[in-house]
Structures are given as structure tokens and as C-alpha cells.
Design a protein around this motif. Sequence first.
Motif, PDB file in Angstrom:
ATOM      1  N   LEU B  42     -33.865  59.933  74.564  1.00 42.75           N
ATOM      2  CA  LEU B  42     -34.231  60.929  75.587  1.00 42.75           C
ATOM      3  C   LEU B  42     -33.225  60.964  76.737  1.00 42.75           C
ATOM      4  O   LEU B  42     -33.131  61.955  77.447  1.00 42.75           O
ATOM      5  CB  LEU B  42     -35.636  60.639  76.142  1.00 42.75           C
ATOM      6  N   TRP B  43     -32.467  59.869  76.920  1.00 43.25           N
ATOM      7  CA  TRP B  43     -31.467  59.919  78.008  1.00 43.25           C
ATOM      8  C   TRP B  43     -30.385  60.933  77.695  1.00 43.25           C
ATOM      9  O   TRP B  43     -29.925  61.649  78.586  1.00 43.25           O
ATOM     10  CB  TRP B  43     -30.817  58.560  78.236  1.00 43.25           C
ATOM     11  N   ALA B  44     -29.990  60.977  76.414  1.00 48.09           N
ATOM     12  CA  ALA B  44     -29.017  61.990  76.015  1.00 48.09           C
ATOM     13  C   ALA B  44     -29.672  63.369  76.125  1.00 48.09           C
ATOM     14  O   ALA B  44     -29.079  64.318  76.653  1.00 48.09           O
ATOM     15  CB  ALA B  44     -28.552  61.738  74.586  1.00 48.09           C
ATOM     16  N   TYR B  45     -30.917  63.456  75.659  1.00 46.97           N
ATOM     17  CA  TYR B  45     -31.646  64.736  75.684  1.00 46.97           C
ATOM     18  C   TYR B  45     -31.738  65.276  77.104  1.00 46.97           C
ATOM     19  O   TYR B  45     -31.568  66.466  77.346  1.00 46.97           O
ATOM     20  CB  TYR B  45     -33.044  64.484  75.117  1.00 46.97           C
ATOM     21  N   ARG B  46     -31.996  64.375  78.037  1.00 49.85           N
ATOM     22  CA  ARG B  46     -32.174  64.802  79.433  1.00 49.85           C
ATOM     23  C   ARG B  46     -30.852  64.879  80.196  1.00 49.85           C
ATOM     24  O   ARG B  46     -30.845  65.162  81.394  1.00 49.85           O
ATOM     25  CB  ARG B  46     -33.092  63.801  80.160  1.00 49.85           C
ATOM     26  N   GLY B  47     -29.767  64.552  79.542  1.00 48.45           N
ATOM     27  CA  GLY B  47     -28.468  64.628  80.216  1.00 48.45           C
ATOM     28  C   GLY B  47     -28.158  63.414  81.067  1.00 48.45           C
ATOM     29  O   GLY B  47     -27.167  63.405  81.799  1.00 48.45           O
ATOM     30  N   GLU B  48     -29.003  62.376  80.969  1.00 53.15           N
ATOM     31  CA  GLU B  48     -28.728  61.168  81.765  1.00 53.15           C
ATOM     32  C   GLU B  48     -27.633  60.313  81.132  1.00 53.15           C
ATOM     33  O   GLU B  48     -27.031  59.478  81.784  1.00 53.15           O
ATOM     34  CB  GLU B  48     -30.007  60.338  81.925  1.00 53.15           C
ATOM     35  N   ALA B  49     -27.427  60.515  79.839  1.00 48.27           N
ATOM     36  CA  ALA B  49     -26.311  59.862  79.154  1.00 48.27           C
ATOM     37  C   ALA B  49     -25.452  60.991  78.585  1.00 48.27           C
ATOM     38  O   ALA B  49     -25.955  61.879  77.892  1.00 48.27           O
ATOM     39  CB  ALA B  49     -26.822  58.957  78.036  1.00 48.27           C
ATOM     40  N   ALA B  50     -24.174  60.970  78.889  1.00 42.46           N
ATOM     41  CA  ALA B  50     -23.290  62.081  78.511  1.00 42.46           C
ATOM     42  C   ALA B  50     -23.043  62.105  77.002  1.00 42.46           C
ATOM     43  O   ALA B  50     -22.916  61.058  76.367  1.00 42.46           O
ATOM     44  CB  ALA B  50     -21.967  61.943  79.254  1.00 42.46           C
ATOM     45  N   ARG B  51     -23.005  63.278  76.426  1.00 39.65           N
ATOM     46  CA  ARG B  51     -22.657  63.455  75.024  1.00 39.65           C
ATOM     47  C   ARG B  51     -21.677  64.616  74.903  1.00 39.65           C
ATOM     48  O   ARG B  51     -21.727  65.563  75.690  1.00 39.65           O
ATOM     49  CB  ARG B  51     -23.900  63.780  74.170  1.00 39.65           C
ATOM     50  N   GLN B  52     -20.794  64.555  73.916  1.00 39.59           N
ATOM     51  CA  GLN B  52     -19.927  65.702  73.638  1.00 39.59           C
ATOM     52  C   GLN B  52     -20.718  66.723  72.825  1.00 39.59           C
ATOM     53  O   GLN B  52     -21.504  66.329  71.959  1.00 39.59           O
ATOM     54  CB  GLN B  52     -18.692  65.249  72.857  1.00 39.59           C
ATOM     55  N   PRO B  53     -20.513  67.999  73.084  1.00 37.96           N
ATOM     56  CA  PRO B  53     -21.277  69.021  72.349  1.00 37.96           C
ATOM     57  C   PRO B  53     -21.090  68.855  70.840  1.00 37.96           C
ATOM     58  O   PRO B  53     -19.953  68.732  70.371  1.00 37.96           O
ATOM     59  CB  PRO B  53     -20.668  70.352  72.831  1.00 37.96           C
ATOM     60  N   GLY B  54     -22.188  68.819  70.120  1.00 39.84           N
ATOM     61  CA  GLY B  54     -22.129  68.685  68.667  1.00 39.84           C
ATOM     62  C   GLY B  54     -22.224  67.255  68.172  1.00 39.84           C
ATOM     63  O   GLY B  54     -22.251  67.009  66.967  1.00 39.84           O
ATOM     64  N   GLN B  55     -22.316  66.310  69.087  1.00 42.38           N
ATOM     65  CA  GLN B  55     -22.423  64.907  68.666  1.00 42.38           C
ATOM     66  C   GLN B  55     -23.724  64.689  67.894  1.00 42.38           C
ATOM     67  O   GLN B  55     -24.744  65.311  68.187  1.00 42.38           O
ATOM     68  CB  GLN B  55     -22.390  64.008  69.915  1.00 42.38           C
ATOM     69  N   ARG B  56     -23.661  63.800  66.892  1.00 43.02           N
ATOM     70  CA  ARG B  56     -24.862  63.443  66.133  1.00 43.02           C
ATOM     71  C   ARG B  56     -25.754  62.524  66.958  1.00 43.02           C
ATOM     72  O   ARG B  56     -25.303  61.949  67.941  1.00 43.02           O
ATOM     73  CB  ARG B  56     -24.502  62.706  64.836  1.00 43.02           C
ATOM     74  N   ILE B  57     -26.978  62.330  66.471  1.00 41.48           N
ATOM     75  CA  ILE B  57     -27.904  61.478  67.212  1.00 41.48           C
ATOM     76  C   ILE B  57     -28.909  60.835  66.254  1.00 41.48           C
ATOM     77  O   ILE B  57     -29.142  61.339  65.136  1.00 41.48           O
ATOM     78  CB  ILE B  57     -28.586  62.276  68.352  1.00 41.48           C
ATOM     79  N   GLY B  58     -29.548  59.759  66.717  1.00 37.34           N
ATOM     80  CA  GLY B  58     -30.546  59.062  65.898  1.00 37.34           C
ATOM     81  C   GLY B  58     -30.002  57.730  65.417  1.00 37.34           C
ATOM     82  O   GLY B  58     -28.918  57.674  64.822  1.00 37.34           O
ATOM     83  N   HIS B  59     -30.712  56.647  65.710  1.00 37.16           N
ATOM     84  CA  HIS B  59     -30.190  55.326  65.338  1.00 37.16           C
ATOM     85  C   HIS B  59     -31.240  54.454  64.648  1.00 37.16           C
ATOM     86  O   HIS B  59     -31.078  53.257  64.523  1.00 37.16           O
ATOM     87  CB  HIS B  59     -29.629  54.621  66.577  1.00 37.16           C
ATOM     88  N   GLU B  60     -32.338  55.070  64.218  1.00 33.19           N
ATOM     89  CA  GLU B  60     -33.363  54.318  63.490  1.00 33.19           C
ATOM     90  C   GLU B  60     -33.602  55.054  62.183  1.00 33.19           C
ATOM     91  O   GLU B  60     -34.097  56.193  62.200  1.00 33.19           O
ATOM     92  CB  GLU B  60     -34.664  54.276  64.310  1.00 33.19           C
ATOM     93  N   PHE B  61     -33.294  54.415  61.058  1.00 33.02           N
ATOM     94  CA  PHE B  61     -33.465  55.113  59.785  1.00 33.02           C
ATOM     95  C   PHE B  61     -33.465  54.127  58.629  1.00 33.02           C
ATOM     96  O   PHE B  61     -32.948  53.011  58.736  1.00 33.02           O
ATOM     97  CB  PHE B  61     -32.365  56.170  59.588  1.00 33.02           C
ATOM     98  N   LEU B  62     -34.063  54.583  57.549  1.00 34.02           N
ATOM     99  CA  LEU B  62     -33.950  53.845  56.293  1.00 34.02           C
ATOM    100  C   LEU B  62     -33.784  54.863  55.179  1.00 34.02           C
ATOM    101  O   LEU B  62     -34.062  56.045  55.351  1.00 34.02           O
ATOM    102  CB  LEU B  62     -35.148  52.913  56.071  1.00 34.02           C
ATOM    103  N   GLY B  63     -33.308  54.400  54.026  1.00 36.14           N
ATOM    104  CA  GLY B  63     -33.078  55.351  52.943  1.00 36.14           C
ATOM    105  C   GLY B  63     -32.518  54.676  51.714  1.00 36.14           C
ATOM    106  O   GLY B  63     -32.615  53.460  51.552  1.00 36.14           O
TER     107      GLY B  63
END
Lengths: 347, 347
Positions: B42-63
Motif C-alpha cells: 500500500l505504500w507504493a499504492y499510496r505514493g509513499e514509496a516511489a515506483r517507476q511507471p509500469g513497475q511490477r508488484i507483489g512479493h507473496e506467491f506460490l506456484g
Amino acid sequence: MRATTIHAPYDMRVEDVPEPVVRLPTDAVLRVLRACICGSDLWAYRGEAARQPGQRIGHEFLGIVEEIGSEVGTVGRGDLVVAPFMWSDGVCDYCREGLTTSCEHGGFWGSVGYDGGQGEAVRVPFADGTLVRLPKEAASDDRLLSSLLTLSDVLGTGHHAALGAGARPGATVAVVGDGAVGLCAVLAAKRLGAERIIALGRHQARTDIARRFGATDVVAERGDAALEAVRELTRGQGAHAVVEAVGTEQSMRTAVAITRDGGAIGFVGVPHGSGTGVDLGVMFDRNIALRGGVAPVRAYIPELLPDVLDGTVDASPVFDMTVDLEGVPAGYKAMDERTALKVLVTN
Amino acid sequence: MRATTIHAPYDMRVEDVPEPVVRLPTDAVLRVLRACICGSDLWAYRGEAARQPGQRIGHEFLGIVEEIGSEVGTVGRGDLVVAPFMWSDGVCDYCREGLTTSCEHGGFWGSVGYDGGQGEAVRVPFADGTLVRLPKEAASDDRLLSSLLTLSDVLGTGHHAALGAGARPGATVAVVGDGAVGLCAVLAAKRLGAERIIALGRHQARTDIARRFGATDVVAERGDAALEAVRELTRGQGAHAVVEAVGTEQSMRTAVAITRDGGAIGFVGVPHGSGTGVDLGVMFDRNIALRGGVAPVRAYIPELLPDVLDGTVDASPVFDMTVDLEGVPAGYKAMDERTALKVLVTN
């Protein structure tokens, strides 16, 4: 009797005060043989810690029990005993857990209405909880007496710092601060089996003691240069265990910077100043822990005592000036002006 | 393939991106079965953490592993695996010591040039060091899959907090923060044998989960009233072990205040804001330790996995909303507006 009193900043006196007596059945009266001046006494001396005019001072002392209250059972008249820098009841939850500094009935020598160690005698509250008996024959051994006196504060505080930092066999320990506590932390880290001990300090007389106490490396640089020097000694990683024995924002900042990821800072420098130097962001990213505080030296005495008695641990080289009771004001002046590291008071 | 991208604050998109491929011999490509949204996203979502436009997101996953590089040996095609929230090489000093978050070659999903977990597939660097194999049959068990997914971050982070705080048999643990991490810290404290667990939180839906996870008491008050309530529950002493799972100055201040003398704060709330809330004077006087930081969840997975597999530990109740990949932007909106606690993403 004669005792040291503080009347205003830089106004220490040795004057006549009433003889202490047993007031409560848990009290003892102790005739002081050896005392000393602590770096923390200098805050009162410099006016950084407020005192009422005439307040007693001194919290490191050992001596002979002269009188005991009716409920005192573990020490008796004529016993040689050492007092830790706070008194404690020995029976509350915290005392039983070894955190004697949080004792529900604990207090500080020299607080209003109580005697201080830099005097001829002291009324000791909760004598059973507070005092620790020493072998009587030590009373006639000057060097050993000085070494035993360090159990009252500086050695136990160095031990607390080393434990907080996580000093252990195989670890690299760095000590920020070359005062008497920092030097005792070096000694304690060595005792706990640290493989490498880096002392940070610029005063050669002090770093020479650090080497004698077990320091394997001395870093004289400060700030960024100190950080670089510690990194160079630790494959770029920093020290597993870092002792912060100063208490300033800058020293804490240095401590955080030189701690290895996953390591810990043992802090015993009483924090003063407005900034903490605690960079929570760095500590978060690198999992650096902070542990320490006022040292429960009473709880450490039984563990450290055998090593002091057999000479394995001897912190007495931190005393580089000796005065008698009338010379205490000169001792404060010398420590304030940094011409003395730590002053021993012989009665 | 489809993947979530962030273009500006509040501008999350799911769009077509190139299929990941094995680029280095230590890579794997993983087809994502389950992912989720983290409070820290949510920090990226709210702009509190800077991201470059088009950057991927999500760090919890299995597969399921789809392809492996020539040097990958511990996972193979078709394996069900879970990824921790950072990759790590598994062989450096820090990885071998279990501090995988300090890995010399570690990195974050979704950083520039790398895939994020909220997409159909992910290129995994250092697959041997990073991924942990799960029993294949779990792939067909919806509830178990969700529970296993919590090993990627939220459960391991709660475990790290509980360990840092010193949760142990007989201890009273207090948890500041009723987000998903705080709730998992309750679960972890219970697993570690804590006798009493006090959850601080005001949202009943959340504190209900806390009770289900093992909280014995709930304190809905804040600030001084929270302190009073905790003191009342602990004979005036405070909690032995306190988890700080928020990351604000106020929450840290509360954590310090409610910790028992000699206790510890396990902090996993990423610090933000200018003040730390760390009162070094109080921590000094009361010997309160501070331990924690970014959780090395990779190192915890082997220990936690058996309990997750046999159902002893099930953190999946933290998921109270489920979306498919196209629904991820709605998931962010719900978490930002606090209508959802934690959003599960099913591919």
C-alpha cells in the motif's frame, strides 16, 4: 564522620556529617574502605544532573560491616562486603529474576536522605538484598581490594554491555568508548570468549589498557573513518557484537553503523542529549538489536567474584589516580579535565 | 501473460507483459497459483514509496515450477513451491546463518527489471536458495494452499516478531497492531508457548481473528488507556514480550510503555515517519530490548512448514477477500479503504 557533599556545580566538599545508624531492621552500617568516582558522578559535578545543596555522592564502595539491623541475616559485623551501585531488596519479582535495578524497593546512594559511598560510612538499606560478602583476608590486599571494588559498578556494567551485545566465543566484538566502562566491556568480552575485540578510542593510555584487557585491534578514527576501519577488519561486514559505552547521539550512530547485519548493540552509556542516534530504518533493514540499560550489577557479582578473586579478571588498571577522602574534590577535577581516567578513594 | 503494474499512486493496472524466461542458469520460471496483497504494497499504492511507471508488484506467491536453469538442483519442473518475499542465493555467509534478508545477492520482487508476484508467472533468481518445495497434493487443496501462501511473508514475519519479542512458554505477550502481521504474531506467540497473549486492537472483526489465533485478552483502548489496561492485566508490570507490528511513532511509543522491565520489543512494522517513538531513556532505565526488522522468512519456512501442513498453524483466516488477477486493483482499493484486511489473489 567525614563525607563528600555537593553544593553546586563544581563545588564538591568534604565535611562533617552525622554518623549513620541503623534505622530499620533491614539496614546495615558499613565503614568504607575503598570507594571511587564514576563517570556518571560528573553529571552532577557539571550541573547536568540536578542535586540539592549538601546532597551526598558516590555509589561505588566496599568496606566492613559495623552494625546490622535485627532482620539482617546474610552479613554480620566485621564482614568485608561490596555494595552494588543501587540497593535492592533481593526478594521482589525483579530481584529474583536478576533485574535488581528494577527492584520495587530499590534506590540510589546519595539520593536525598541517603548516604553516598564517598564518605567514611554508609547506612545500607536492605542489607541482605544489597551487600555481598567477600573473603576477609582480601581486606589486607591492596590490589585485590581495588579489583573487588570494580564489582560495585564498572566491571558489572561492562559485563552487562558485553552480554547485551552478545559477546560469545567466536564473535567479533567492537567497543565504542574508551572510558572505564568501555575498557571493562573489553575485559568482559574477553572473559566471555570473544575471538576478536576491536576497541575504538583515541587516547593511547586508555587503548593501552584496552589491549591489556584483551583488545586485539584498536581503531583511533572517528565517524565515517571509524566505520571504514572496522569494516576493513571484518571483511566488510561489521562486528557481531557492539558495545555502546558513551551515551551520546554520535556514539550510538557509530555503534549502529559498525554492527554486522543480525548483530546487536549492548548499550550502557546513559543516554543524554536530545537525539538518540538510533536509526530505526537501518536497524530494521539489517536486523540489528539493541539491548542493555542500567546494569543489574548486584546479580552479576556472584558470577564475576570467583574470577576476580583468583585474578583471572582484574579491572583495577582503570584506576589511574588515588586520593584519600579529603582529596575527592581534586579527584573530580582530574576526571572532569580528563587528566584521570578513574579515581580511587582510599579511606 | 498478464501481470499487475503500478503506473502512479492509485493507478494499478493488470496488463499484458512479456512471458518470463530463464535468463541465468540459477533462474527458475514459476507459474503463480496464489498470490496476495501486503500492507507494505500500500505504500507504493499510496505514493509513499516511489515506483517507476509500469513497475511490477507483489512479493507473496506460490506456484508450479515451469522451467529451470541448468544449475538449479533443488526444485524441478512441476514442483509446487512457495517463494519468500525476497530472493536469496542460499550460500553466502548471511544465508547460511539464516539471515536471508541480508543475502549478498538478494533482491525484491517487483524491483525494476524483475517480476512481481501479482501476475501469471515470475522469473525467480537463485531458485535453489529462494524456493521451497511443497507437497504436490497441496495444489488441489484450496484451504491448504492459502495457508501455505502465508509462509511467503505474513506468517514468517509474525514469527520473527514473536521471536524478537522473546515469546516463550510462560511469557505474557502483547501485540500492538491488528493488521495481518500482528494477527500472525499472535498465532506465532501461541505456537511458541506463550501463556497469555494480549492483542491490542479496535476492529472487532480483527480481534475476533486474534482470539481464534490464541489471544487470551483484547485491549481496545489506545495511548495511556491502553497502557493502563495492559498494566491491569499484568499485575502492574507490563508484558514480557511485546510485538510492534505497525511501524509508527505512536505504536512504538505504546510498545515501549507496555513492556515489562527486562522485556523486549520485537519490531517488524517497517518504520515510517520522522519520529521513532524509541525512548532510549526509558529503555535504559528499564532494560528494555529492541529486536527485529525485516523478517528472514526463507529461513523460517522449513521450521514452520510441518505445522502448516498438519493444520496446527493456519494463518489463512487473515484473508477476508479473494479476487482473481484482473481484480487486483479492486483488492488494493479495498485494503487501502480498510474494507479488507488482506486480499488473496487466485490465478
